[in-house]
Design a protein around this motif. Structure first.
Motif, PDB file in Angstrom:
ATOM      1  N   TYR A  86       0.860  -1.197  -0.173  1.00  0.00           N
ATOM      2  CA  TYR A  86      -0.122  -0.161   0.054  1.00  0.00           C
ATOM      3  C   TYR A  86       0.725   0.922   0.144  1.00  0.00           C
ATOM      4  CZ  TYR A  86      -3.329   3.458   2.064  1.00  0.00           C
ATOM      5  OH  TYR A  86      -4.144   4.546   2.377  1.00  0.00           O
ATOM      6  N   TYR A  87       1.998   1.363   0.812  1.00  0.00           N
ATOM      7  CA  TYR A  87       2.801   2.514   0.819  1.00  0.00           C
ATOM      8  C   TYR A  87       3.799   2.483  -0.288  1.00  0.00           C
ATOM      9  CZ  TYR A  87       0.772   3.502   5.487  1.00  0.00           C
ATOM     10  OH  TYR A  87      -0.130   3.801   6.248  1.00  0.00           O
ATOM     11  N   ARG A  88       3.938   1.315  -0.757  1.00  0.00           N
ATOM     12  CA  ARG A  88       5.030   1.462  -1.888  1.00  0.00           C
ATOM     13  C   ARG A  88       4.217   1.958  -3.383  1.00  0.00           C
ATOM     14  NH1 ARG A  88       7.054  -5.007  -1.420  1.00  0.00           N
ATOM     15  NH2 ARG A  88       8.250  -4.643   0.427  1.00  0.00           N
ATOM     16  N   SER A  89       2.934   2.049  -3.169  1.00  0.00           N
ATOM     17  CA  SER A  89       2.217   2.541  -4.376  1.00  0.00           C
ATOM     18  C   SER A  89       1.300   3.523  -3.803  1.00  0.00           C
ATOM     19  CB  SER A  89       1.584   1.539  -5.140  1.00  0.00           C
ATOM     20  OG  SER A  89       0.566   0.704  -4.291  1.00  0.00           O
ATOM     21  N   HIS A  90       1.566   4.390  -2.865  1.00  0.00           N
ATOM     22  CA  HIS A  90       0.562   5.307  -2.083  1.00  0.00           C
ATOM     23  C   HIS A  90       0.082   6.257  -3.012  1.00  0.00           C
ATOM     24  CE1 HIS A  90      -1.124   8.145   0.900  1.00  0.00           C
ATOM     25  NE2 HIS A  90      -1.307   6.682   1.737  1.00  0.00           N
ATOM     26  N   TYR A  91      -1.277   6.727  -2.937  1.00  0.00           N
ATOM     27  CA  TYR A  91      -1.578   7.780  -3.974  1.00  0.00           C
ATOM     28  C   TYR A  91      -1.094   9.134  -3.522  1.00  0.00           C
ATOM     29  CZ  TYR A  91      -4.348   9.019   0.270  1.00  0.00           C
ATOM     30  OH  TYR A  91      -4.825   9.294   1.725  1.00  0.00           O
ATOM     31  N   ASP A  92      -0.592   9.455  -2.323  1.00  0.00           N
ATOM     32  CA  ASP A  92      -0.153  10.588  -2.067  1.00  0.00           C
ATOM     33  C   ASP A  92       1.531  10.597  -2.228  1.00  0.00           C
ATOM     34  OD1 ASP A  92       1.323  13.086  -0.854  1.00  0.00           O
ATOM     35  OD2 ASP A  92      -0.088  12.775   0.918  1.00  0.00           O
ATOM     36  N   GLU A  93       2.085  11.332  -3.337  1.00  0.00           N
ATOM     37  CA  GLU A  93       3.524  11.091  -3.775  1.00  0.00           C
ATOM     38  C   GLU A  93       4.428  11.485  -2.368  1.00  0.00           C
ATOM     39  OE1 GLU A  93       7.430  12.110  -5.215  1.00  0.00           O
ATOM     40  OE2 GLU A  93       6.270  13.497  -4.342  1.00  0.00           O
ATOM     41  N   SER A  94       4.040  12.188  -1.563  1.00  0.00           N
ATOM     42  CA  SER A  94       4.991  12.569  -0.563  1.00  0.00           C
ATOM     43  C   SER A  94       5.298  11.661   0.559  1.00  0.00           C
ATOM     44  CB  SER A  94       4.637  13.857   0.274  1.00  0.00           C
ATOM     45  OG  SER A  94       3.530  13.658   0.858  1.00  0.00           O
ATOM     46  N   VAL A  95       4.071  10.749   0.476  1.00  0.00           N
ATOM     47  CA  VAL A  95       3.960   9.501   1.489  1.00  0.00           C
ATOM     48  C   VAL A  95       4.705   8.069   0.506  1.00  0.00           C
ATOM     49  CG1 VAL A  95       2.495   7.812   2.763  1.00  0.00           C
ATOM     50  CG2 VAL A  95       2.123  10.453   2.734  1.00  0.00           C
ATOM     51  N   ARG A  96       4.671   8.185  -0.707  1.00  0.00           N
ATOM     52  CA  ARG A  96       4.972   6.768  -1.526  1.00  0.00           C
ATOM     53  C   ARG A  96       6.746   6.556  -1.260  1.00  0.00           C
ATOM     54  NH1 ARG A  96       4.300   8.561  -6.759  1.00  0.00           N
ATOM     55  NH2 ARG A  96       2.076   8.804  -5.958  1.00  0.00           N
ATOM     56  N   ASP A  97       6.764   5.367  -0.699  1.00  0.00           N
ATOM     57  CA  ASP A  97       8.041   4.900  -0.799  1.00  0.00           C
ATOM     58  C   ASP A  97       7.995   3.551  -1.250  1.00  0.00           C
ATOM     59  OD1 ASP A  97      10.629   4.024  -0.006  1.00  0.00           O
ATOM     60  OD2 ASP A  97      10.406   4.273   2.088  1.00  0.00           O
ATOM     61  N   THR A  98       8.617   3.633  -2.640  1.00  0.00           N
ATOM     62  CA  THR A  98       8.683   2.440  -3.653  1.00  0.00           C
ATOM     63  C   THR A  98       9.404   1.235  -2.961  1.00  0.00           C
ATOM     64  OG1 THR A  98      10.478   3.185  -4.992  1.00  0.00           O
ATOM     65  CG2 THR A  98       8.264   3.653  -5.580  1.00  0.00           C
ATOM     66  N   GLU A  99      10.270   1.495  -2.197  1.00  0.00           N
ATOM     67  CA  GLU A  99      11.489   0.360  -1.599  1.00  0.00           C
ATOM     68  C   GLU A  99      10.944   0.071   0.064  1.00  0.00           C
ATOM     69  OE1 GLU A  99      15.528   0.000  -3.912  1.00  0.00           O
ATOM     70  OE2 GLU A  99      15.329   1.809  -2.292  1.00  0.00           O
ATOM     71  N   PRO A 131      -4.566  -7.907   2.506  1.00  0.00           N
ATOM     72  CA  PRO A 131      -5.345  -6.944   1.643  1.00  0.00           C
ATOM     73  C   PRO A 131      -4.273  -5.701   1.803  1.00  0.00           C
ATOM     74  CG  PRO A 131      -6.201  -7.111   3.880  1.00  0.00           C
ATOM     75  CD  PRO A 131      -5.466  -8.310   3.902  1.00  0.00           C
ATOM     76  N   GLU A 132      -4.288  -4.786   0.638  1.00  0.00           N
ATOM     77  CA  GLU A 132      -3.527  -3.616   0.566  1.00  0.00           C
ATOM     78  C   GLU A 132      -3.544  -2.740   2.187  1.00  0.00           C
ATOM     79  OE1 GLU A 132      -3.224  -1.342  -2.638  1.00  0.00           O
ATOM     80  OE2 GLU A 132      -2.481  -2.981  -3.930  1.00  0.00           O
ATOM     81  N   HIS A 133      -4.804  -2.695   2.541  1.00  0.00           N
ATOM     82  CA  HIS A 133      -5.152  -1.884   3.861  1.00  0.00           C
ATOM     83  C   HIS A 133      -6.045  -2.598   4.779  1.00  0.00           C
ATOM     84  CE1 HIS A 133      -7.552   0.381   1.069  1.00  0.00           C
ATOM     85  NE2 HIS A 133      -8.614   0.310   2.086  1.00  0.00           N
ATOM     86  N   LEU A 134      -6.089  -2.578   5.916  1.00  0.00           N
ATOM     87  CA  LEU A 134      -7.444  -2.649   6.575  1.00  0.00           C
ATOM     88  C   LEU A 134      -8.066  -1.504   7.248  1.00  0.00           C
ATOM     89  CD1 LEU A 134      -6.241  -5.785   8.708  1.00  0.00           C
ATOM     90  CD2 LEU A 134      -7.655  -5.778   6.615  1.00  0.00           C
ATOM     91  N   ASP A 135      -9.353  -1.249   7.453  1.00  0.00           N
ATOM     92  CA  ASP A 135      -9.934  -0.139   8.175  1.00  0.00           C
ATOM     93  C   ASP A 135     -10.699  -0.795   9.294  1.00  0.00           C
ATOM     94  OD1 ASP A 135      -9.167   1.833   6.422  1.00  0.00           O
ATOM     95  OD2 ASP A 135     -10.896   1.264   4.936  1.00  0.00           O
ATOM     96  N   VAL A 136      -9.684  -0.738  10.612  1.00  0.00           N
ATOM     97  CA  VAL A 136     -10.177  -1.284  11.768  1.00  0.00           C
ATOM     98  C   VAL A 136     -11.168  -0.362  12.471  1.00  0.00           C
ATOM     99  CG1 VAL A 136      -8.183  -2.868  11.812  1.00  0.00           C
ATOM    100  CG2 VAL A 136      -7.861  -0.784  13.281  1.00  0.00           C
ATOM    101  N   PRO A 137     -11.941  -0.845  13.546  1.00  0.00           N
ATOM    102  CA  PRO A 137     -12.712   0.124  14.147  1.00  0.00           C
ATOM    103  C   PRO A 137     -12.110   0.949  15.016  1.00  0.00           C
ATOM    104  CG  PRO A 137     -13.063  -2.122  14.828  1.00  0.00           C
ATOM    105  CD  PRO A 137     -12.317  -2.143  13.600  1.00  0.00           C
ATOM    106  N   PHE A 138     -12.507   2.231  15.303  1.00  0.00           N
ATOM    107  CA  PHE A 138     -11.962   2.960  16.231  1.00  0.00           C
ATOM    108  C   PHE A 138     -12.341   2.959  17.533  1.00  0.00           C
ATOM    109  CE2 PHE A 138     -12.941   7.240  18.257  1.00  0.00           C
ATOM    110  CZ  PHE A 138     -11.835   7.664  18.627  1.00  0.00           C
ATOM    111  N   ALA A 139     -13.573   2.394  17.815  1.00  0.00           N
ATOM    112  CA  ALA A 139     -14.340   2.272  19.262  1.00  0.00           C
ATOM    113  C   ALA A 139     -13.475   1.561  20.326  1.00  0.00           C
ATOM    114  CB  ALA A 139     -15.668   1.572  19.158  1.00  0.00           C
ATOM    115  N   PRO A 140     -12.863   0.478  19.937  1.00  0.00           N
ATOM    116  CA  PRO A 140     -11.813  -0.213  20.765  1.00  0.00           C
ATOM    117  C   PRO A 140     -10.850   0.294  21.420  1.00  0.00           C
ATOM    118  CG  PRO A 140     -12.497  -1.899  19.275  1.00  0.00           C
ATOM    119  CD  PRO A 140     -12.846  -0.501  18.674  1.00  0.00           C
TER     120      PRO A 140
END
Length: 270
Positions: free
Chosen positions: A34-47, A254-263
């Protein structure tokens, strides 16, 4: 872990306001892919999660087992294999010689070692060693975790990751996936900003190269063009594998998980 792994006094998370967990109800945990191909170029780290080490023929190098074993798995060379189901290890060498000593290995010749962390999810925060207000800018919200809550935070995150993964989805080739289980190995620590492609040599910097290799998921480059070191990152790594004797351990995470905030709402402070 790498030498700079000092316990943080506080951890901060900075996210775009669109991802305020109080509004969307979730916290995103991304895979290395997910971070190797992140949509935000400033966050993306291909390695992201990848480290390679070079051994030259100039001088032999002697390393303790703890540093040597990650490099060549008890002397196995010219091999590609998966460690624990969450990393790929490649040795390319025609001229490497390994000599086993008492609690150490001596390596001579020429070789290239490549470590590619796979099947790993990461959650990134900031452990500021300077004023946090200078770390991130823009229309963002910030939340924090106090040091006394760090272990509980890590434990709950691990349980949330595990609860969102299943053998049936991660190991579709198993005939009876319900017989297996998902094993999550969690590591946490500060990111070290250094060369991802160092040389292995009989010098302090050469030994640090071996330490870098053994901790590949916690290594990022420093300096231009992106200056990742400004993030002062502290990360949680969730290495996913199958806890099943004899089963292949190559989970399809998966490329990412969206886990619940409540716990986590009783720990996170805004």
């Amino acid at each position: 872990m790498l030498p700079t792994n000092t316990p943080p006094e506080i951890l901060f998370k900075s996210v775009d306001k669109r991802f305020d967990p109080r509004d969307c109800g979730t916290i995103r945990i991304g895979s290395l892919k997910y971070y190797r191909s992140h949509y935000d170029e400033s966050v993306r780290d291909t390695e992201e999660g990848c480290v390679s080490v070079r051994l030259s023929k100039d001088a032999p190098v002697t390393l303790p087992d703890a540093l040597a074993n990650p490099l060549f798995f008890n002397g196995m060379t010219k091999d590609t294999r998966t460690r624990g189901g969450h990393s790929k290890f490649v040795v390319s060498s025609e001229k490497m010689v390994l000599t086993k000593g008492h609690g150490e290995w001596t390596i001579s010749g020429e070789a290239d070692f490549t470590f590619d962390s796979q099947n790993t999810l990461i959650f990134c925060m900031t452990a500021p060693l300077r004023k946090y207000k200078d770390t991130f800018k823009g229309d963002r919200i910030h939340w924090r975790v106090e040091s006394e809550d760090l272990n509980e935070f890590s434990f709950i995150l691990t349980m949330l990751v595990k609860s969102h993964l299943s053998p049936a989805s991660l190991f579709p080739y198993l005939r009876n996936p319900t017989m297996g289980d998902i094993f999550i190995e969690t590591e946490m620590g500060r990111v070290v900003y250094t060369d991802r492609h160092p040389a292995l040599s009989p010098t302090p910097s050469g030994y640090f190269a071996a330490l870098t290799f053994a901790n590949a998921p916690f290594v990022k480059p420093s300096g231009p063009p992106k200056h990742f070191e400004r993030e002062e990152e502290f990360r949680f790594c969730f290495h996913c594998a199958a806890n099943k004797a004899g089963a292949k351990t190559t989970p399809f995470i998966p490329e990412h998980l969206d886990v619940p905030f409540a716990p986590l709402s009783h720990i996170i402070k805004f």
